[in-house]
Design an enzyme around this catalytic site. Sequence first.
Site, PDB file in Angstrom:
ATOM      1  N   ASN A 292       0.867  -1.181   0.000  1.00 36.10           N
ATOM      2  CA  ASN A 292       0.000   0.000   0.000  1.00 36.10           C
ATOM      3  C   ASN A 292       0.904   1.231   0.000  1.00 36.10           C
ATOM      4  OD1 ASN A 292      -1.734   2.092   0.608  1.00 36.10           O
ATOM      5  ND2 ASN A 292      -2.293   1.341   2.644  1.00 36.10           N
TER       6      ASN A 292
ATOM      7  N   LYS B 222       0.047   4.251  -0.125  1.00 37.53           N
ATOM      8  CA  LYS B 222      -0.585   5.412   0.510  1.00 37.53           C
ATOM      9  C   LYS B 222      -0.409   6.650  -0.395  1.00 37.53           C
ATOM     10  CE  LYS B 222       0.008   3.074   4.872  1.00 37.53           C
ATOM     11  NZ  LYS B 222       0.252   3.131   6.301  1.00 37.53           N
TER      12      LYS B 222
ATOM     13  N   HIS C  77      -9.157   0.966   5.549  1.00 40.92           N
ATOM     14  CA  HIS C  77      -7.854   1.158   6.183  1.00 40.92           C
ATOM     15  C   HIS C  77      -8.024   2.118   7.370  1.00 40.92           C
ATOM     16  CE1 HIS C  77      -3.750   2.422   6.890  1.00 40.92           C
ATOM     17  NE2 HIS C  77      -3.366   1.330   6.260  1.00 40.92           N
TER      18      HIS C  77
ATOM     19  N   GLU D 253      -6.387   4.520   8.335  1.00 44.37           N
ATOM     20  CA  GLU D 253      -6.185   5.942   8.004  1.00 44.37           C
ATOM     21  C   GLU D 253      -7.436   6.527   7.346  1.00 44.37           C
ATOM     22  OE1 GLU D 253      -2.498   5.420   5.898  1.00 44.37           O
ATOM     23  OE2 GLU D 253      -1.543   4.863   7.782  1.00 44.37           O
TER      24      GLU D 253
ATOM     25  N   GLU E 237      -4.822  -5.241  10.835  1.00 46.13           N
ATOM     26  CA  GLU E 237      -3.808  -4.213  11.019  1.00 46.13           C
ATOM     27  C   GLU E 237      -4.048  -3.500  12.348  1.00 46.13           C
ATOM     28  OE1 GLU E 237      -2.041  -3.078   6.928  1.00 46.13           O
ATOM     29  OE2 GLU E 237      -3.664  -1.705   7.388  1.00 46.13           O
TER      30      GLU E 237
ATOM     31  N   GLY F 252       3.021   1.914  10.793  1.00 45.85           N
ATOM     32  CA  GLY F 252       4.004   2.982  10.636  1.00 45.85           C
ATOM     33  C   GLY F 252       4.773   3.321  11.896  1.00 45.85           C
TER      34      GLY F 252
ATOM     35  N   SER G 136       3.883  -2.446  10.191  1.00 49.22           N
ATOM     36  CA  SER G 136       5.333  -2.520  10.390  1.00 49.22           C
ATOM     37  C   SER G 136       5.954  -3.838   9.936  1.00 49.22           C
ATOM     38  CB  SER G 136       5.683  -2.227  11.859  1.00 49.22           C
ATOM     39  OG  SER G 136       5.288  -0.906  12.203  1.00 49.22           O
TER      40      SER G 136
HETATM   41  P1  PGA Z   1       3.265   0.077   7.576  1.00 49.12           P
HETATM   42  O1  PGA Z   1       1.761   0.285   7.097  1.00 49.12           O
HETATM   43  O2  PGA Z   1       3.756  -1.189   6.915  1.00 49.12           O
HETATM   44  O3  PGA Z   1       4.003   1.297   7.092  1.00 49.12           O
HETATM   45  O4  PGA Z   1       3.239  -0.059   9.053  1.00 49.12           O
HETATM   46  C1  PGA Z   1       0.917  -0.814   6.977  1.00 49.12           C
HETATM   47  C2  PGA Z   1      -0.404  -0.398   6.420  1.00 49.12           C
HETATM   48  O5  PGA Z   1      -0.889   0.698   6.742  1.00 49.12           O
HETATM   49  O6  PGA Z   1      -0.994  -1.147   5.618  1.00 49.12           O
END
Ligand code: PGA
Length: 248
Positions: free
Chosen positions: A11, A13, A96, A98, A167, A173, A210
């Site tokens: 992803n 983003k 997601h 976010e 997740e 992140g 992560s």
């Molecule tokens: P990350 O994000 O691997 O940067 O922790 C994972 C995600 O949001 O799918």
Amino acid sequence: MSDIRPLVAGNWKMNGLAASISEALAIADGANSKRANADVMLCPPATLIAPMVAAVGGDIIIGGQDCHRAASGAHTGDVSAEMLADAGARAVIVGHSERRSDHGELSADVAAKAKAALRAGLTAIICVGETAGERAAGLTLKAIERQLMASIPNAGVDASNTVIAYEPVWAIGTGLTPTADDVAEVHGFMRAYLSQDDARRQMRLLYGGSVKPSNAAELMAIANVNGALVGGASLKADDFLGIIEVYA
Ligand code: PGA
């Protein structure tokens, strides 16, 4: 469950410009030469879907990061599942964290978006995950169950058209990951929940948060983990290929 084909999805983003197509080419090349025993997917921003499909769509799956519930209409700035499919996408991430936090999306919205994805012939990747507060309060499984119940459409969903990504919000992140036991507990819970319906029993369950080359082997070896949803580490070919390598 070992006959479930894994999926490693990246992803991007809100990252990536036209020049980043070279990274996708390196990822597609590397994934081919590793002969990974997994499906490989990249979900770039909407602006890069068509060029990425043109560049690497024959080798890896290209997906979107979100879609509107409607097929078209007066929704400035939004993109529909039909538009993603038209651009060559074969999947879309919905729900997601976010999107849930930045745009106030509730699980009912997520279910409507997942339904739109299926309507457009896209695979829906539905994200769920507990917050740090829910985990601290011992409410992780309750939070996951609530999100699964409300985020998965009631009809038309099966293992061929829907993927669930676990997740933990606090792991995205941050460099933090749950313990293997914690991941196993949530994934086992999700498998049991989905297995109440035969059509959903074999659904792919991704872990995200992560994931990086140094922890991917351990995370992907956990029971009922059928791949990864990767954010930051999917932006650079070397890192993403280091994760794909787990399935080579
Ligand atoms: P990350 O994000 O691997 O940067 O922790 C994972 C995600 O949001 O799918």
